[in-house]
Write a protein that holds these residues in place. Structure first.
Motif, PDB file in Angstrom:
ATOM      1  N   GLY A  78       5.422  45.933  54.289  1.00 57.33           N
ATOM      2  CA  GLY A  78       6.662  46.196  53.577  1.00 57.33           C
ATOM      3  C   GLY A  78       6.597  45.712  52.146  1.00 57.33           C
ATOM      4  O   GLY A  78       5.593  45.140  51.682  1.00 57.33           O
ATOM      5  N   THR A  79       7.712  45.900  51.446  1.00 60.29           N
ATOM      6  CA  THR A  79       7.773  45.536  50.029  1.00 60.29           C
ATOM      7  C   THR A  79       7.519  44.053  49.823  1.00 60.29           C
ATOM      8  O   THR A  79       6.720  43.654  48.958  1.00 60.29           O
ATOM      9  CB  THR A  79       9.153  45.912  49.456  1.00 60.29           C
ATOM     10  N   ASP A  80       8.170  43.205  50.603  1.00 62.53           N
ATOM     11  CA  ASP A  80       8.010  41.758  50.436  1.00 62.53           C
ATOM     12  C   ASP A  80       6.585  41.313  50.760  1.00 62.53           C
ATOM     13  O   ASP A  80       6.025  40.441  50.077  1.00 62.53           O
ATOM     14  CB  ASP A  80       8.995  41.016  51.336  1.00 62.53           C
ATOM     15  N   ALA A  81       5.988  41.898  51.801  1.00 62.65           N
ATOM     16  CA  ALA A  81       4.625  41.523  52.191  1.00 62.65           C
ATOM     17  C   ALA A  81       3.631  41.895  51.097  1.00 62.65           C
ATOM     18  O   ALA A  81       2.698  41.135  50.794  1.00 62.65           O
ATOM     19  CB  ALA A  81       4.256  42.210  53.503  1.00 62.65           C
ATOM     20  N   ARG A  82       3.837  43.043  50.494  1.00 65.48           N
ATOM     21  CA  ARG A  82       2.927  43.464  49.417  1.00 65.48           C
ATOM     22  C   ARG A  82       3.079  42.561  48.196  1.00 65.48           C
ATOM     23  O   ARG A  82       2.091  42.196  47.552  1.00 65.48           O
ATOM     24  CB  ARG A  82       3.198  44.916  49.036  1.00 65.48           C
ATOM     25  N   ASP A 117      -1.884  51.156  45.898  1.00 63.20           N
ATOM     26  CA  ASP A 117      -0.555  51.309  45.325  1.00 63.20           C
ATOM     27  C   ASP A 117      -0.472  52.576  44.469  1.00 63.20           C
ATOM     28  O   ASP A 117       0.538  53.302  44.498  1.00 63.20           O
ATOM     29  CB  ASP A 117      -0.227  50.075  44.481  1.00 63.20           C
ATOM     30  N   ALA A 118      -1.518  52.863  43.722  1.00 61.89           N
ATOM     31  CA  ALA A 118      -1.535  54.075  42.898  1.00 61.89           C
ATOM     32  C   ALA A 118      -1.456  55.319  43.766  1.00 61.89           C
ATOM     33  O   ALA A 118      -0.761  56.285  43.431  1.00 61.89           O
ATOM     34  CB  ALA A 118      -2.801  54.097  42.043  1.00 61.89           C
ATOM     35  N   GLY A 130       5.984  54.661  47.228  1.00 55.53           N
ATOM     36  CA  GLY A 130       6.854  54.681  46.066  1.00 55.53           C
ATOM     37  C   GLY A 130       7.693  53.426  45.906  1.00 55.53           C
ATOM     38  O   GLY A 130       8.306  53.220  44.865  1.00 55.53           O
ATOM     39  N   GLU A 131       7.770  52.560  46.904  1.00 59.94           N
ATOM     40  CA  GLU A 131       8.543  51.334  46.776  1.00 59.94           C
ATOM     41  C   GLU A 131       7.747  50.298  45.976  1.00 59.94           C
ATOM     42  O   GLU A 131       6.563  50.440  45.727  1.00 59.94           O
ATOM     43  CB  GLU A 131       8.881  50.778  48.167  1.00 59.94           C
ATOM     44  N   LEU A 132       8.432  49.218  45.623  1.00 58.94           N
ATOM     45  CA  LEU A 132       7.839  48.151  44.812  1.00 58.94           C
ATOM     46  C   LEU A 132       7.319  48.715  43.500  1.00 58.94           C
ATOM     47  O   LEU A 132       6.299  48.296  42.973  1.00 58.94           O
ATOM     48  CB  LEU A 132       6.703  47.433  45.571  1.00 58.94           C
ATOM     49  N   GLY A 133       8.011  49.727  42.949  1.00 59.94           N
ATOM     50  CA  GLY A 133       7.539  50.320  41.702  1.00 59.94           C
ATOM     51  C   GLY A 133       6.199  50.943  41.908  1.00 59.94           C
ATOM     52  O   GLY A 133       5.258  50.638  41.193  1.00 59.94           O
TER      53      GLY A 133
END
Length: 686
Positions: A78-82, A117-118, A130-133
């Motif tokens: 998830g976002t927080d884990a990343r 991420d890209a 697309g999350e976490l920018g």
């Protein structure tokens, strides 16, 4: 597995693996580490161990576990884990004293995170795409590196390691499907990530490195061979090896609905481009007075240190010289299209044409200056650095000539062209002279010199000859009867290289009797044939002169061979010719070389038909057939062939070990050339 006990188990396994001498104990330790890295929850487990690790070895394996698990678990994070993952690893790069291997592993992991991420941002399906920018990791890492550039030397080195990891992760996809992130990416996805990085982040990365180098060069107190300077130059050289060709429109580019998944026809660009063709937004950054001036000034300062002037940080001169040369080679590889449309005409393209000419003049002048004062073998940097410079110098010149083009090279003012071509010629002849001198030492029994003869020194001499082959071809006259504008240079180089080749042949002749595998001999023979063909192409720029030179040398060696035959027939053995024992091997090696070189000089490959004479020789005009250079050489060859039976018989009588049969076989190969020589001579007379 509870994190404290897991960390303790990893620490024990690392210690046992390092110190245990019992193979069973080492195998047990290895099994613990492998199981740790293959765990289902490797990312969270690895981060937990990383936070508790006391040794650098445990840190290294913890980072390895996270990296191995990343491709398996990325889609479930998830976002927080990343964010936690990125922050934990990035936090390792700030403090000083981090083990280099751990730092490199952390940077590799950050590069892998940035790529995944890209791909999320490019539309790769996943629960958190697309999350976490999405796609912002690379930008954050670049910003972090730029911030570290403003701190101390250790932080600068950590930032360079991070940028290097990013460049390698995105710029150099692996040969097989699956990449640095654990084998989960297809070739199409690798190329897609690369294209995105090129479009959004490569130019900012370049600007950051160029600014770091510019700031370092402005600090006159900073050592030219310092670690930060050398690594920033080396990373710039790597970046300028980026293959821009074949990205746009290939499979793997972003299309409506996401990334194309097929790998059919995928172009696999890397970081080893011999021609740099950047997009238009790069114009103004590579040629002219920018990075090129910095690169050459850095190399000049390093050479001052290498030659004993100034002071450095101790021991980094050779590495600094190598890095700077690689940067200069890549700057010489900038294609003319990087300056605009490459046109030398007026109008709107006049400004870019002026920039292109300025780039060529600047680079040619710098190369000429290196030629005029080459790095000394007894310099502080050592003989290997001098040999390496001699090897890279022709590469520099060939990249410049090939990427600028003959039309642009011809615009060099006469005095600058003389300095450029004259300097390259002097260097080439000097390398040939050094090779000849070392070969003489080998012939005299100094077999330790053979390594130099067959190593960097021989490679440098060959590289210069190959450079001149391309230069002569690029400047060849349109009509075969017209004299070659570089013919005087070709004559000098042919003569110097022939002296060296004969010296090497004599040295090889002293090694007769050494056992070599048939396959090795065949490879050596093919390589020698290629070298002779290259040298012959140099001689063809003034074929008449060079054919007469070969004729003179062949006649002189034939006279000595005739004396040897007489001595053998008289029962004098190998020492009867001039009282010099053991000279048949070197003499016959020389004759073999002259015959083979003559074959390459006088005729092109027939490709199944009769060999054809080159146009430069066919165009030679003489009053009578006997005066034609081809006729003169063929006459000397016939004199050699007349000795064939006599030498074989005399050798048999004297029970002398010679390679007379080898010479006869080489001469027999020349039959087709002799047959075609009449056509050459007849055409010249008519």
């Amino acid at each position: 597995m509870e994190l404290d006990s897991a960390a303790a188990a990893v620490e024990r396994a690392c210690a046992m693996f390092q110190v245990a001498t019992d193979p069973q104990l080492r195998a047990e330790a290895e099994r613990v580490l492998l199981d740790f890295r293959a765990a289902e929850n490797a990312v969270s487990l690895g981060l937990g161990v990383l936070a508790r690790a006391r040794s650098s070895t445990a840190q290294f394996h913890a980072l390895g576990a996270v990296r191995d698990g990343l491709a398996r678990e990325w889609g479930t994070l998830g976002t927080d884990a990343r964010a936690q993952l990125e922050g934990a690893v990035l936090g390792l790069l700030g403090p000083t004293g981090l083990d280099h291997a751990v730092q490199a592993k952390a940077c590799e992991l950050l590069g892998a995170i940035a790529k995944l991420d890209a791909l999320d941002a490019l539309g790769e399906p996943g629960p958190t795409a697309g999350e976490l920018g999405g796609g912002g990791t690379s930008a954050r890492l670049l910003a972090h590196a730029s911030a570290l550039f403003g701190v101390g030397e250790a932080q600068k080195l950590a930032a360079l390691a991070l940028l290097n990891a990013l460049l390698l992760e995105f710029g150099s996809p692996p040969e097989r499907d699956g990449g640095a992130v654990g084998g989960g990416l297809s070739a199409a996805l690798q190329v897609a990530a690369r294209s995105d990085f090129q479009r959004r982040h490569l130019l900012p990365l370049f600007d950051a490195l160029a600014q770091l180098l510019r700031a370092g060069m402005a600090d006159v107190a900073a050592p030219a061979d310092g670690s930060v300077r050398t690594r920033s130059v080396a990373l710039l050289a790597t970046l300028l090896g980026w293959d821009f060709t074949g990205i746009t429109g290939t499979v793997g580019t972003v299309a409506a609905g996401g990334v194309v998944a097929s790998t059919e026809g995928v172009h696999r660009p890397g970081l080893f481009a011999a021609t740099l063709r950047p997009p238009p937004e790069w114009r103004g950054r590579l040629g002219g007075g920018g990075l090129g001036v910095l690169g050459w000034e850095q190399y000049r300062r390093l050479r001052v240190l290498a030659n004993g002037g100034g002071s450095g940080d101790g021991g980094g001169v050779e590495g600094g010289l190598h890095a700077a040369r690689q940067l200069l080679v890549q700057l010489a590889s900038v294609h003319r299209s990087a300056f605009g449309d490459g046109s030398l005409g007026g109008g709107e393209g006049a400004g870019t044409a002026d920039a292109l000419r300025a780039h060529v003049r600047e680079t040619a002048a710098a190369i000429g200056a290196l030629c005029a004062a080459p790095l000394r073998a007894d310099a502080r940097s050592g003989p290997d650095a001098a040999a390496a410079e001699a090897l890279d110098l022709p590469l520099l010149a060939s990249r410049l000539a090939a990427n600028a083009g003959a039309e642009v090279m011809s615009t060099l003012p006469a005095d600058e062209a003389d300095a450029f071509y004259g300097g390259l010629l002097s260097c080439a002849c000097a390398r040939a002279g050094e090779l000849a001198a070392v070969a003489v030492r080998v012939e005299a029994g100094d077999f330790e010199a053979r390594e130099a003869m067959e190593g960097l020194l021989g490679e440098a001499s060959e590289a210069h000859v190959e450079l001149w082959t391309s230069l002569l071809e690029a400047h060849a006259p349109a009509h075969p009867s017209a004299p070659h504008p570089l013919a005087p240079h070709a004559r000098r180089l042919f003569e110097a290289s022939l002296v060296a080749a004969l010296a090497v042949a004599r040295a090889d002749g002293t090694a007769e009797g050494e056992d070599e595998e048939a396959e090795t001999l065949a490879l050596d023979d093919a390589a020698q044939s290629e070298r002779l063909a290259t040298l012959a192409s140099i001689g063809r720029a003034d074929g008449g002169h060079c054919a007469l030179l070969l004729r003179s040398l062949l006649a002189e060696r034939t006279t000595r061979l005739r004396a040897l035959c007489v001595a053998l027939a008289a029962g004098g053995g190998d020492g009867g010719a001039g009282g010099q024992s053991g000279q048949s091997g070197p003499l016959l090696e020389e004759l073999t070389l002259l015959v083979r070189l003559g074959a390459h000089l006088l005729a092109d490959a027939g490709n199944g038909e009769a060999p054809e004479p080159p146009r430069s020789l066919a165009a030679v005009k003489v009053p009578s057939a006997s005066e034609h250079p081809v006729a003169a050489f063929v006459g000397a060859l016939c004199d050699l062939l007349a000795l064939e039976d006599e030498l074989v018989l005399a050798s048999a009588r004297a029970h002398a070990e010679t390679n007379a049969v080898a010479v006869a076989w080489r001469a027999a190969q020349f039959d087709d050339v002799v047959g075609g020589a009449g056509g050459v001579v007849g055409g010249a007379v008519s």
